[in-house]
Design an enzyme around this catalytic site. Structure first.
Site, PDB file in Angstrom:
ATOM      1  N   SER A 150      -0.892 -12.179 -13.866  1.00  0.00           N
ATOM      2  CA  SER A 150      -2.113 -11.999 -13.083  1.00  0.00           C
ATOM      3  C   SER A 150      -1.753 -11.563 -11.680  1.00  0.00           C
ATOM      4  O   SER A 150      -0.615 -11.717 -11.233  1.00  0.00           O
ATOM      5  CB  SER A 150      -2.923 -13.308 -13.024  1.00  0.00           C
ATOM      6  N   GLY A 152      -1.104  -8.824 -10.341  1.00  0.00           N
ATOM      7  CA  GLY A 152      -0.042  -7.838 -10.174  1.00  0.00           C
ATOM      8  C   GLY A 152       1.366  -8.372 -10.266  1.00  0.00           C
ATOM      9  O   GLY A 152       2.322  -7.616 -10.045  1.00  0.00           O
ATOM     10  N   GLU A 258     -11.920  -2.611 -16.377  1.00  0.00           N
ATOM     11  CA  GLU A 258     -11.328  -1.674 -15.420  1.00  0.00           C
ATOM     12  C   GLU A 258     -11.084  -0.311 -16.077  1.00  0.00           C
ATOM     13  O   GLU A 258     -10.630  -0.232 -17.224  1.00  0.00           O
ATOM     14  CB  GLU A 258     -10.008  -2.222 -14.881  1.00  0.00           C
ATOM     15  N   GLU A 271      -7.893  -2.142 -18.302  1.00  0.00           N
ATOM     16  CA  GLU A 271      -7.724  -3.557 -18.615  1.00  0.00           C
ATOM     17  C   GLU A 271      -9.084  -4.232 -18.663  1.00  0.00           C
ATOM     18  O   GLU A 271     -10.105  -3.647 -18.285  1.00  0.00           O
ATOM     19  CB  GLU A 271      -6.822  -4.251 -17.581  1.00  0.00           C
ATOM     20  N   ASP A 278     -11.853 -10.415  -9.518  1.00  0.00           N
ATOM     21  CA  ASP A 278     -11.620 -10.549  -8.076  1.00  0.00           C
ATOM     22  C   ASP A 278     -12.291  -9.421  -7.287  1.00  0.00           C
ATOM     23  O   ASP A 278     -12.839  -9.658  -6.207  1.00  0.00           O
ATOM     24  CB  ASP A 278     -10.125 -10.638  -7.761  1.00  0.00           C
ATOM     25  N   THR A 279     -12.285  -8.201  -7.816  1.00  0.00           N
ATOM     26  CA  THR A 279     -12.949  -7.111  -7.094  1.00  0.00           C
ATOM     27  C   THR A 279     -14.452  -7.343  -6.997  1.00  0.00           C
ATOM     28  O   THR A 279     -15.110  -6.809  -6.105  1.00  0.00           O
ATOM     29  CB  THR A 279     -12.682  -5.761  -7.772  1.00  0.00           C
ATOM     30  N   ARG A 358      -3.702 -14.435  -1.345  1.00  0.00           N
ATOM     31  CA  ARG A 358      -5.072 -14.272  -0.841  1.00  0.00           C
ATOM     32  C   ARG A 358      -5.588 -15.623  -0.355  1.00  0.00           C
ATOM     33  O   ARG A 358      -5.667 -16.577  -1.112  1.00  0.00           O
ATOM     34  CB  ARG A 358      -5.992 -13.743  -1.944  1.00  0.00           C
TER      35      ARG A 358
END
Length: 389
Positions: A150, A152, A258, A271, A278-279, A358
């Site tokens: 997750s 990245g 995505e 994906e 999150d986006t 984050r």
């Protein structure tokens, strides 16, 4: 109407889901591998344990006897979810969906081989030699990712054969769970990438949020904006693909689907996440009549969603930690954000920091028809004024 919800994963997305659930009277047990996780701070109860430990997961389910299990992270012993579903517990969106999407191999094969969706060419590798052979087939540059990860972690772009050994080590180190296998993908030269939040309902049509554009670095989200411009034909194709794959996976909830968009080659499925994305935090700026967490909750509970409407434009930009520390983080510069109009600041409340973790997000909004680039720039500048130390 009150349900007991067991939330598996208690980060910032889980926190917003709990807030939505509490607003309509639900009881939530927030679970994670560490104490004081963001969602635990607003839930009714919490449990700290390793969710990759199937016996520990069974014990928590037996203790709390939830009506609904909502997985919010990848690192879960997901095959146990089939057992809970057979016992009559609702798994969100479904045990099948979670098991397929927690592993890139399963979801990619479903999308490309079974459903015929357009994807980047790909191969799998269980060893460095297999990685070298796969990269030779795909060509350079190529993208190497763990099958299970997750944010990245473990993902890299490989530009030549000399980089493959490092990509193998990095990919394996970033893999979650006990899977040590990588996926090697063709590098798509796309013009833009979007998240199409897709809502499947227990008793109602599949709905789509206005497309969300996003920018990633190292495979992780850094900013997002809504609505992203997508040509009508590309949007229709993305919606068709999203509806097809979510129907195959079954269940009710919100999905972050995505896509890569290319003016020359069209729409590529990338994906899928069977949960708030999150986006999609940009929807907390009031860009829609219902944000992604409210939509997810309604779908989970079987409450009607009359429609999704775009209310205004929005942008989000993350606040990253430049340090790693086990001490509680402190922040400077919040006043620089709060004095701006049409701007929100959200600090997630994570109890410790990691490099580039984050820690919060800034959200900005403007009326429909405003200059989106200017809105994005304003949001990124505001987020840069908040310092984690």
């Amino acid at each position: 109407m009150t349900k007991k919800i067991l939330l598996l994963g208690s980060g910032e997305l889980g926190k917003e889901f709990v807030i939505a659930a509490k607003r309509i009277g639900q009881f939530v047990v927030a679970c994670d591998s560490y104490a004081g996780a963001p969602a635990m701070q607003v839930a009714d109860a919490c449990e700290v344990f390793n969710m990759l430990d199937g016996d520990a997961l069974d014990a928590v389910v037996a203790k709390h006897k939830p009506d609904i299990i909502v997985p919010e992270i990848e690192a879960i012993r997901t095959e146990r979810l089939y057992d809970y579903e057979r016992e009559g517990i609702q798994v969100v969106p479904s045990a099948r969906a979670v098991n397929f999407t927690m592993n890139r191999k399963a979801i990619r094969d479903l999308a490309a081989k079974e459903l015929g969706l357009k994807t980047a060419r790909y191969f799998y590798a269980k060893s460095l030699d297999e990685l070298r052979a796969a990269a030779h087939e795909v060509g350079f540059p190529c993208v190497v990712k763990p099958l299970m990860s997750s944010s990245g972690k473990g993902q890299s772009v490989v530009r030549c054969a000399d980089d493959l050994e490092q990509a193998w080590e990095y990919g394996c180190s970033g893999s979650r769970g006990d899977i040590k296998e990588l996926i090697v993908e063709e590098f798509i030269r796309f013009d833009s990438e979007i998240t199409l939040l897709t809502v499947t309902q227990k008793d109602g049509p599949t709905l789509f949020c206005p497309p969300i554009g996003h920018v990633q670095q190292g495979g992780d989200y850094r900013e997002s904006f809504q609505p992203a411009y997508v040509s009508p034909e590309h949007l229709a194709e993305a919606q068709r693909m999203a509806a097809k794959v979510t129907e195959a996976l079954t269940g009710a909830g919100i999905w972050g689907v995505e896509f890569f968009l290319s003016h020359e080659h069209g729409v590529y499925f990338s994906e899928l996440s069977p949960r708030p994305h999150d986006t999609g935090m940009v929807t907390l700026a009031g860009t829609q009549n219902l944000n992604e967490f409210e939509l997810h909750l309604r779908a989970v509970l079987g409450l009607p969603i009359p429609g999704i409407t775009q209310e205004r434009m929005g942008a989000s930009a993350v606040i990253l930690s430049p340090i790693a520390s086990h001490e509680a983080p402190r922040y400077r510069g919040e006043e620089n954000v709060c004095r701006q109009s049409d701007t929100y600041l959200r600090i997630f409340g994570k109890p410790y920091t990691k490099l580039n973790r984050r820690m919060g997000v800034v959200l900005c909004y403007a009326p429909n028809g405003s200059n989106l680039d200017a809105l994005r720039d304003r949001c990124k500048a505001a987020a840069a004024r908040v310092e984690v130390w």
